[in-house]
Design a protein around this motif. Structure first.
Motif, PDB file in Angstrom:
ATOM      1  N   UNK A   1       0.733  -1.216   0.100  1.00  0.00           N
ATOM      2  CA  UNK A   1       0.226   0.301   0.066  1.00  0.00           C
ATOM      3  C   UNK A   1       0.826   1.147  -0.126  1.00  0.00           C
ATOM      4  N   UNK A   2       0.122   2.415  -0.296  1.00  0.00           N
ATOM      5  CA  UNK A   2       1.080   3.780  -0.358  1.00  0.00           C
ATOM      6  C   UNK A   2       0.593   4.273   1.025  1.00  0.00           C
ATOM      7  N   UNK A   3       1.711   5.032   1.441  1.00  0.00           N
ATOM      8  CA  UNK A   3       1.399   5.747   2.795  1.00  0.00           C
ATOM      9  C   UNK A   3       2.234   6.988   2.773  1.00  0.00           C
ATOM     10  N   UNK A   4       1.901   7.913   3.799  1.00  0.00           N
ATOM     11  CA  UNK A   4       2.821   8.867   4.081  1.00  0.00           C
ATOM     12  C   UNK A   4       4.036   8.834   5.214  1.00  0.00           C
ATOM     13  N   UNK A   5       5.040   8.926   4.763  1.00  0.00           N
ATOM     14  CA  UNK A   5       6.317   8.513   5.641  1.00  0.00           C
ATOM     15  C   UNK A   5       7.285   9.943   5.915  1.00  0.00           C
ATOM     16  N   UNK A   6       7.440  10.081   7.171  1.00  0.00           N
ATOM     17  CA  UNK A   6       8.171  11.227   7.277  1.00  0.00           C
ATOM     18  C   UNK A   6       9.671  10.911   7.105  1.00  0.00           C
ATOM     19  N   UNK A   7      10.493  11.896   6.244  1.00  0.00           N
ATOM     20  CA  UNK A   7      11.742  11.854   6.028  1.00  0.00           C
ATOM     21  C   UNK A   7      12.357  13.097   6.084  1.00  0.00           C
ATOM     22  N   UNK A   8      13.617  13.445   5.603  1.00  0.00           N
ATOM     23  CA  UNK A   8      14.529  14.210   5.560  1.00  0.00           C
ATOM     24  C   UNK A   8      13.628  15.247   4.576  1.00  0.00           C
ATOM     25  N   UNK A   9      13.105  15.074   3.657  1.00  0.00           N
ATOM     26  CA  UNK A   9      12.246  16.037   2.811  1.00  0.00           C
ATOM     27  C   UNK A   9      10.924  16.252   3.476  1.00  0.00           C
ATOM     28  N   UNK A  10      10.456  15.962   4.577  1.00  0.00           N
ATOM     29  CA  UNK A  10       9.409  15.856   4.962  1.00  0.00           C
ATOM     30  C   UNK A  10       8.423  14.846   4.694  1.00  0.00           C
ATOM     31  N   UNK A  11       7.049  14.936   4.936  1.00  0.00           N
ATOM     32  CA  UNK A  11       6.179  14.097   4.483  1.00  0.00           C
ATOM     33  C   UNK A  11       6.078  13.738   2.971  1.00  0.00           C
ATOM     34  N   UNK A  12       6.057  12.546   2.747  1.00  0.00           N
ATOM     35  CA  UNK A  12       6.108  12.107   1.322  1.00  0.00           C
ATOM     36  C   UNK A  12       5.521  10.760   1.228  1.00  0.00           C
ATOM     37  N   UNK A  13       5.082  10.309  -0.097  1.00  0.00           N
ATOM     38  CA  UNK A  13       4.438   9.143  -0.423  1.00  0.00           C
ATOM     39  C   UNK A  13       5.364   7.900  -0.522  1.00  0.00           C
ATOM     40  N   UNK A  14       4.948   6.808  -0.149  1.00  0.00           N
ATOM     41  CA  UNK A  14       6.161   5.474  -0.147  1.00  0.00           C
ATOM     42  C   UNK A  14       5.375   4.520  -0.238  1.00  0.00           C
ATOM     43  N   UNK A  15       5.997   3.366  -0.460  1.00  0.00           N
ATOM     44  CA  UNK A  15       5.504   2.034  -0.048  1.00  0.00           C
ATOM     45  C   UNK A  15       5.690   1.778   1.189  1.00  0.00           C
ATOM     46  N   UNK A  16       4.595   0.932   1.854  1.00  0.00           N
ATOM     47  CA  UNK A  16       4.477   0.295   3.132  1.00  0.00           C
ATOM     48  C   UNK A  16       3.956  -0.822   3.250  1.00  0.00           C
ATOM     49  N   UNK A  17       4.217  -1.879   4.364  1.00  0.00           N
ATOM     50  CA  UNK A  17       3.459  -3.029   4.270  1.00  0.00           C
ATOM     51  C   UNK A  17       2.077  -2.911   4.711  1.00  0.00           C
ATOM     52  N   UNK A  18       1.175  -3.663   4.178  1.00  0.00           N
ATOM     53  CA  UNK A  18      -0.409  -3.737   4.488  1.00  0.00           C
ATOM     54  C   UNK A  18      -0.468  -3.854   5.832  1.00  0.00           C
ATOM     55  N   UNK A  19      -1.466  -3.287   6.693  1.00  0.00           N
ATOM     56  CA  UNK A  19      -1.660  -3.724   7.953  1.00  0.00           C
ATOM     57  C   UNK A  19      -2.308  -5.138   7.957  1.00  0.00           C
TER      58      UNK A  19
END
Length: 302
Positions: A1-19
C-alpha cells in the motif's frame, strides 16, 4: 500500500507493508485523513521501519472484525488510533471508530477524532459550566475551535483567546461571547480555562482564575516550558487548581456523539485547509506556521 512517511524532505508518499488486523479490528480503505498540530510539530524523522504515523482517518470497511464486533463490510467509518492513519489501509480496533451517517462527508468526519474528542472530554472535565466564564486559549486551532463550540453548547460564557484579529474569524459564530488577544486581555476572573498553548499563556491564564476554578493544560502549541510564580498567583487571588489533561480512550461513544452534532448542524469541524495527500507537507507547514484556522484534511488518492 501507499502511505505518508516522514523523511528528511518532510512527509512524502512511499510504499509500506499492508496492516494485518487483529481479531478485534476492522480493515478500512482510507479516503481521508486529518492532521493535528501535535503529531506534526513533534513528529520523528526516523523512517528506518517505514512506520506509518497518523491519528485520524475516515473510510470504508473492507474487512469486518473476526470476533464479530463492529460494523460490517461497506460501512462508512471514522477511526482513531495513535498510529496507522496516514495510509491507504488501516487496521483499527472496533472500540475506536464510529459509523458515519450518509449525509456526512468522510473528509469532514476525519476532522473529528483527536481534536473533537479532546475538546469534548475537556469541557466535561470542567464540570457544570452553565452561565460560567470559560477561557479557551489557542481558540483558532483545531482543538480550540471545537472547545469554543462545545463549551457554548454546554451553556458557558466563552471567551476565545487568539493571537490577533485575523485568527478570530468565525469564532463569534461558534459561540464565543468575547474575543481577547491573550489572557492579559481578560476584564475579570474566569471559572475555567481550556489551554492549548502552554508556556507563558498557561501561566497568565492560571493567574486569572477565580475561586474554585480550574485550568486544564491540554496542549503545548507554543512549544515553550511553563513557569508559574505562585507568589504572583497569590497577589492576583488565583485560588483554583491546575490539571494536566490527557484525552482518554476508547473513542467510539464520543465519536458517535460528535457525529450526531455534525449531522444535525450543531457542530462545524472548521476545516481551514483541504487538498490531496500528495500535498501533505504543504498542509503540515501551514499548520506549523498558524496559517490554518481549524483543521487540515488530506484526501487519499490512489
Amino acid at each position: 500500500m501507499r502511505a505518508l512517511i516522514n523523511g528528511p524532505q518532510g512527509l512524502h508518499l512511499a510504499d509500506a507493508p499492508d496492516p494485518k488486523p487483529r481479531d478485534s479490528q476492522v480493515l478500512v480503505a482510507v479516503e481521508a485523513v486529518s492532521l493535528n498540530f501535535g503529531e506534526v510539530a513533534f513528529r520523528s524523522p526516523d523512517t528506518r521501519s517505514k512506520h506509518v504515523s497518523g491519528w485520524d482517518a475516515a473510510g470504508i470497511v473492507i474487512q469486518a472484525a473476526a470476533d464479530g464486533s463492529g460494523p460490517a463490510v461497506g460501512a462508512r467509518v471514522v477511526t482513531f488510533g495513535w498510529s496507522g492513519a496516514w495510509a491507504e489501509l488501516r487496521a483499527v480496533d472496533t472500540t475506536e471508530l464510529a459509523v458515519v451517517p450518509d449525509s456526512v462527508d468522510l473528509g469532514v468526519a476525519s476532522a473529528l477524532p483527536v481534536a473533537g474528542v479532546t475538546a469534548l472530554q475537556a469541557v466535561r472535565r470542567l464540570g457544570p459550566v452553565v452561565g460560567r466564564r470559560v477561557l479557551v486559549t489557542g481558540a483558532s486551532g483545531g482543538v480550540g475551535r471545537y472547545a469554543v463550540r462545545l463549551a457554548a453548547l454546554a451553556g458557558a460564557h466563552v471567551i476565545a483567546s487568539v493571537g490577533g484579529p485575523q485568527r478570530a474569524q468565525g469564532l463569534p459564530e461558534l459561540g464565543a461571547a468575547e474575543i481577547v488577544f491573550g489572557p492579559e486581555g481578560l476584564s475579570e476572573p474566569v471559572y475555567g480555562v481550556l489551554d492549548t498553548v502552554g508556556g507563558a499563556q498557561l501561566a497568565e491564564a492560571f493567574y486569572r482564575i477565580g475561586p474554585d476554578g480550574v485550568v486544564l493544560a491540554i496542549g503545548r502549541a507554543s512549544r515553550e516550558a511553563t513557569t508559574i510564580d505562585f507568589e504572583v498567583a497569590g497577589t492576583k487571588s488565583a485560588r483554583g487548581r491546575l490539571e494536566n489533561f490527557n484525552v482518554a480512550t476508547p473513542f467510539a461513544d464520543d465519536l458517535a456523539y460528535l457525529l450526531r452534532l455534525l449531522e444535525t448542524g450543531r457542530l462545524d469541524p472548521q476545516i481551514g485547509w483541504r487538498g490531496p495527500w500528495r500535498q501533505a507537507e504543504e498542509a503540515a507547514q501551514a499548520l506549523l506556521t498558524r496559517r490554518v484556522p481549524g483543521k487540515a484534511v488530506l484526501d487519499v488518492e490512489s
